[in-house]
Design a protein around this motif. Structure first.
Motif, PDB file in Angstrom:
ATOM      1  N   VAL A 248       0.834  -1.203   0.000  1.00 35.02           N
ATOM      2  CA  VAL A 248       0.000   0.000   0.000  1.00 35.02           C
ATOM      3  C   VAL A 248       0.869   1.254   0.000  1.00 35.02           C
ATOM      4  CG1 VAL A 248      -1.716   1.311   1.317  1.00 35.02           C
ATOM      5  CG2 VAL A 248      -1.950  -1.170   1.077  1.00 35.02           C
ATOM      6  N   LEU A 249       2.022   1.202   0.668  1.00 32.86           N
ATOM      7  CA  LEU A 249       2.904   2.374   0.687  1.00 32.86           C
ATOM      8  C   LEU A 249       3.591   2.614  -0.658  1.00 32.86           C
ATOM      9  CD1 LEU A 249       4.654   2.409   4.188  1.00 32.86           C
ATOM     10  CD2 LEU A 249       2.586   3.591   3.434  1.00 32.86           C
ATOM     11  N   ASP A 250       3.441   1.686  -1.580  1.00 31.30           N
ATOM     12  CA  ASP A 250       3.966   1.906  -2.928  1.00 31.30           C
ATOM     13  C   ASP A 250       2.934   2.578  -3.837  1.00 31.30           C
ATOM     14  OD1 ASP A 250       6.372   0.707  -2.229  1.00 31.30           O
ATOM     15  OD2 ASP A 250       5.654  -1.292  -2.768  1.00 31.30           O
ATOM     16  N   THR A 251       1.770   2.884  -3.287  1.00 32.40           N
ATOM     17  CA  THR A 251       0.747   3.615  -4.027  1.00 32.40           C
ATOM     18  C   THR A 251       0.725   5.054  -3.508  1.00 32.40           C
ATOM     19  OG1 THR A 251      -1.081   3.229  -2.467  1.00 32.40           O
ATOM     20  CG2 THR A 251      -0.596   1.478  -4.069  1.00 32.40           C
ATOM     21  N   ASP A 252      -0.122   5.882  -4.098  1.00 28.89           N
ATOM     22  CA  ASP A 252      -0.399   7.197  -3.533  1.00 28.89           C
ATOM     23  C   ASP A 252      -1.430   6.993  -2.429  1.00 28.89           C
ATOM     24  OD1 ASP A 252       1.313   8.321  -5.338  1.00 28.89           O
ATOM     25  OD2 ASP A 252      -0.249   9.078  -6.670  1.00 28.89           O
ATOM     26  N   VAL A 253      -1.004   7.145  -1.174  1.00 25.59           N
ATOM     27  CA  VAL A 253      -1.867   6.770  -0.063  1.00 25.59           C
ATOM     28  C   VAL A 253      -2.080   7.949   0.878  1.00 25.59           C
ATOM     29  CG1 VAL A 253       0.087   5.833   1.261  1.00 25.59           C
ATOM     30  CG2 VAL A 253      -2.241   5.111   1.811  1.00 25.59           C
ATOM     31  N   LEU A 254      -3.329   8.111   1.294  1.00 21.92           N
ATOM     32  CA  LEU A 254      -3.717   9.096   2.292  1.00 21.92           C
ATOM     33  C   LEU A 254      -4.098   8.337   3.551  1.00 21.92           C
ATOM     34  CD1 LEU A 254      -4.511  11.910   3.313  1.00 21.92           C
ATOM     35  CD2 LEU A 254      -6.709  11.650   2.124  1.00 21.92           C
ATOM     36  N   ILE A 255      -3.324   8.534   4.615  1.00 17.27           N
ATOM     37  CA  ILE A 255      -3.513   7.822   5.874  1.00 17.27           C
ATOM     38  C   ILE A 255      -4.260   8.736   6.842  1.00 17.27           C
ATOM     39  CG2 ILE A 255      -2.334   6.813   7.875  1.00 17.27           C
ATOM     40  CD1 ILE A 255       0.005   6.163   5.950  1.00 17.27           C
ATOM     41  N   ALA A 256      -5.388   8.266   7.321  1.00 15.27           N
ATOM     42  CA  ALA A 256      -6.156   9.051   8.285  1.00 15.27           C
ATOM     43  C   ALA A 256      -5.621   8.839   9.690  1.00 15.27           C
ATOM     44  CB  ALA A 256      -7.624   8.666   8.223  1.00 15.27           C
ATOM     45  N   HIS A 257      -5.306   9.939  10.351  1.00 14.28           N
ATOM     46  CA  HIS A 257      -4.995  10.043  11.774  1.00 14.28           C
ATOM     47  C   HIS A 257      -3.520   9.792  12.098  1.00 14.28           C
ATOM     48  CE1 HIS A 257      -9.187  10.565  11.895  1.00 14.28           C
ATOM     49  NE2 HIS A 257      -9.497   9.289  11.751  1.00 14.28           N
ATOM     50  N   GLY A 258      -3.089   8.536  12.107  1.00 12.74           N
ATOM     51  CA  GLY A 258      -1.666   8.278  12.327  1.00 12.74           C
ATOM     52  C   GLY A 258      -1.152   8.685  13.698  1.00 12.74           C
ATOM     53  N   THR A 259      -2.019   8.814  14.718  1.00  9.72           N
ATOM     54  CA  THR A 259      -1.488   9.175  16.036  1.00  9.72           C
ATOM     55  C   THR A 259      -0.704   8.017  16.645  1.00  9.72           C
ATOM     56  OG1 THR A 259      -3.244   8.491  17.592  1.00  9.72           O
ATOM     57  CG2 THR A 259      -3.612  10.524  16.330  1.00  9.72           C
ATOM     58  N   GLY A 260      -0.865   6.820  16.065  1.00  2.00           N
ATOM     59  CA  GLY A 260      -0.101   5.667  16.525  1.00  2.00           C
ATOM     60  C   GLY A 260       1.163   5.418  15.731  1.00  2.00           C
ATOM     61  N   ILE A 261       1.535   6.336  14.837  1.00  8.49           N
ATOM     62  CA  ILE A 261       2.809   6.206  14.118  1.00  8.49           C
ATOM     63  C   ILE A 261       3.950   6.320  15.120  1.00  8.49           C
ATOM     64  CG2 ILE A 261       4.340   7.364  12.467  1.00  8.49           C
ATOM     65  CD1 ILE A 261       1.818   8.114  10.870  1.00  8.49           C
ATOM     66  N   LEU A 268      10.043   3.865   6.816  1.00  9.08           N
ATOM     67  CA  LEU A 268       9.168   3.254   5.816  1.00  9.08           C
ATOM     68  C   LEU A 268       8.353   4.310   5.089  1.00  9.08           C
ATOM     69  CD1 LEU A 268       7.824   0.186   7.844  1.00  9.08           C
ATOM     70  CD2 LEU A 268       9.678   0.220   6.161  1.00  9.08           C
ATOM     71  N   LEU A 269       7.854   5.282   5.833  1.00 13.56           N
ATOM     72  CA  LEU A 269       7.078   6.358   5.214  1.00 13.56           C
ATOM     73  C   LEU A 269       7.956   7.230   4.329  1.00 13.56           C
ATOM     74  CD1 LEU A 269       4.949   7.320   8.336  1.00 13.56           C
ATOM     75  CD2 LEU A 269       4.113   6.174   6.277  1.00 13.56           C
ATOM     76  N   GLU A 270       9.191   7.462   4.763  1.00 14.10           N
ATOM     77  CA  GLU A 270      10.104   8.308   3.989  1.00 14.10           C
ATOM     78  C   GLU A 270      10.522   7.644   2.695  1.00 14.10           C
ATOM     79  OE1 GLU A 270      14.077  11.038   4.803  1.00 14.10           O
ATOM     80  OE2 GLU A 270      13.743   9.245   6.023  1.00 14.10           O
ATOM     81  N   ARG A 271      10.714   6.317   2.719  1.00 10.10           N
ATOM     82  CA  ARG A 271      11.201   5.602   1.531  1.00 10.10           C
ATOM     83  C   ARG A 271      10.075   5.093   0.643  1.00 10.10           C
ATOM     84  NH1 ARG A 271      14.492   2.889   5.451  1.00 10.10           N
ATOM     85  NH2 ARG A 271      13.280   0.995   5.107  1.00 10.10           N
ATOM     86  N   ALA A 272       8.838   5.341   1.015  1.00 15.82           N
ATOM     87  CA  ALA A 272       7.715   4.822   0.244  1.00 15.82           C
ATOM     88  C   ALA A 272       7.802   5.273  -1.205  1.00 15.82           C
ATOM     89  CB  ALA A 272       6.405   5.276   0.868  1.00 15.82           C
TER      90      ALA A 272
END
Length: 454
Positions: A248-261, A268-272
């Protein structure tokens, strides 16, 4: 551009306003006594007010004493859930889902969704929101409401793995059917609900479909720290790692919330390979007493845009992006123990260009500049609560309110003028929705559409 004697009238000219501007370094500025010329739904010029004297236009707005901003963007919501506003209060997340919201949502009809979407769009237009990213059910009806009321939207048909393959198929069919509809104002996404309700096989299949069809993915992930800790305990990976290993991180992805990142998620998010963005909706996190918030500073540090959002009104109680902007700034200061972060100008950047990038529209909206779509709101700062103005950015972020929006324009079309909605009959919507509420909120049947267990 120098107007000629044979130049056709502009579609819209807004004059006498102060315009929020963006420079090449992504800084926020303000152009005083300015004018905006709109042609064919696009900003043609941002110039001085004196330069448009004598010009012809189909519509003309005298905006003296007002500030022109790019239309605000609600980067993650469930618009029809305004019908559940105030229904599930003072509850922890699991009881909110299992005891109230998911039982009630098992009653939803397309007409309920349509009426909720109309009421939500009216609220957003009145609050200066010109575009929203919606993630819900019966989305054909939401697309029809967007087309009729004149807003812009990124829409996705939500699904769970419990629905079987057909849920994922319907999400794809919706996305392909409505992509580019409403004269291009509707864009679409695939919308798996979350890693805890959509299994790895469905997420991997969704990622493949997204790549094959050039579609983004919009989903909830790492919504709170409990979800991350539960995922680690049960599966040995964080929700963000699940998105990584399923593609999924290899697509254009919009992640809702992410307070648990968590920190280990950041590489992983930087290299997506895809365009990753996160939407933050801080009011709901406070209501649910979640211990963490979206790590805006860390995400910004690795180049991940963070857009502003409200979530649905069943958890947030409003669709007020102005409030989300102020809360984001204040909560970030508290979380980071740094009053110099998040500044007013940074907050305005998140509310404008970063939010546009988050929903995949960074090249067409998010600033008032030549070549951009004419999504513009005019804000009246003459009220006692916004005077005096020592720092215009601070006034907009911390003093202005959604009710200060006087006029809302999308694609050059005026949807609200001097607080009068022009495209939605709110009393009729409220009347019919009220008649339908007893059947909608009935929970005596004992059903629910899903089980929250994280």
């Amino acid at each position: 551009m120098t107007p000629s004697a044979v130049e056709s009238p502009a579609g819209l000219i807004i004059t006498g306003c102060t315009v929020l501007t963006h420079d090449d370094q992504e800084g926020i500025g303000f152009a005083q006594d300015a004018a905006i010329v709109v042609r064919d739904g696009v900003v043609a010029e941002v110039t001085g007010a004196e330069a448009v004297a004598g010009r012809a236009a189909d519509e003309w707005i005298d905006a003296r004493g007002q500030v022109a901003l790019p239309g605000l963007i609600n980067c993650h919501t469930h618009a029809p859930m305004v019908a559940l506003r105030g229904l599930a209060e003072d509850l922890p997340t699991d009881e909110w889902f299992n005891d109230v919201v998911w039982p009630v949502e098992s009653n939803l009809t397309e007409r309920d969704v349509e009426l909720g979407a109309r009421l939500a769009c009216a609220e957003m237009i009145r609050g200066g929101v010109t575009c929203f990213a919606d993630h819900y059910f019966a989305m054909d009806t939401v697309a029809a409401v967007v087309a009729e009321c004149g807003m812009r939207a990124l829409l996705g048909e939500a699904y769970f793995s419990s629905q079987g393959p057909r849920g994922r198929e319907r999400s794809l069919e919706f996305a392909l059917r409505h992509r580019g509809s409403a004269d291009g104002r509707v864009t679409t996404a695939l919308a798996p609900h979350a890693p805890y309700t959509v299994d790895d096989a469905d997420l991997a299949a969704t990622a493949e479909l997204a790549r094959a069809h050039g579609l983004p993915v919009h989903l909830h992930a790492a919504e709170n720290r409990d979800q991350t800790e539960t995922s680690l305990a049960r599966h040995g990976v964080t929700p963000i790692e699940v998105l990584h290993r399923t593609g999924v991180l290899d697509t254009d992805v919009l992640i809702a919330h992410g307070t648990g990142i968590v920190e280990s998620d950041l590489p992983l998010l930087e290299r997506a390979d895809g365009r990753t963005a996160v939407a933050t909706a801080p009011r709901g996190y406070l209501k649910f007493a979640w211990p963490t918030t979206t790590p805006v500073r860390a995400l910004r540090g690795i180049g991940v845009p963070v857009g502003l959002a409200t979530d649905g009104a069943a958890s947030n109680n409003s669709l007020d992006v102005w409030e989300a902007m102020a809360l984001t700034s204040l909560i970030q200061k508290s979380t980071e123990d740094d009053p110099r972060w998040l500044t007013c100008r940074q907050a305005l950047h998140h509310a404008t260009l970063q939010s546009a990038r988050a929903v995949g529209l960074g090249e067409s909206v998010g600033s008032v500049a030549p070549g951009r779509r004419a999504d513009i709101v005019l804000v009246d700062l003459t009220g006692p609560h916004t005077q005096p103005v020592h720092d215009l950015a601070a006034t907009l972020v911390h003093s202005a309110r959604s009710a200060d929006v006087r006029t809302t324009v999308v694609d050059g079309r005026i949807l609200m003028r001097d607080r009068e909605l022009l495209t939605i009959d709110v009393p009729a919507v409220v009347r019919e929705l009220g008649e339908r509420l007893p059947a909608l909120v009935d929970r005596s049947h004992g059903r629910r559409i899903q089980q929250y267990d994280t």
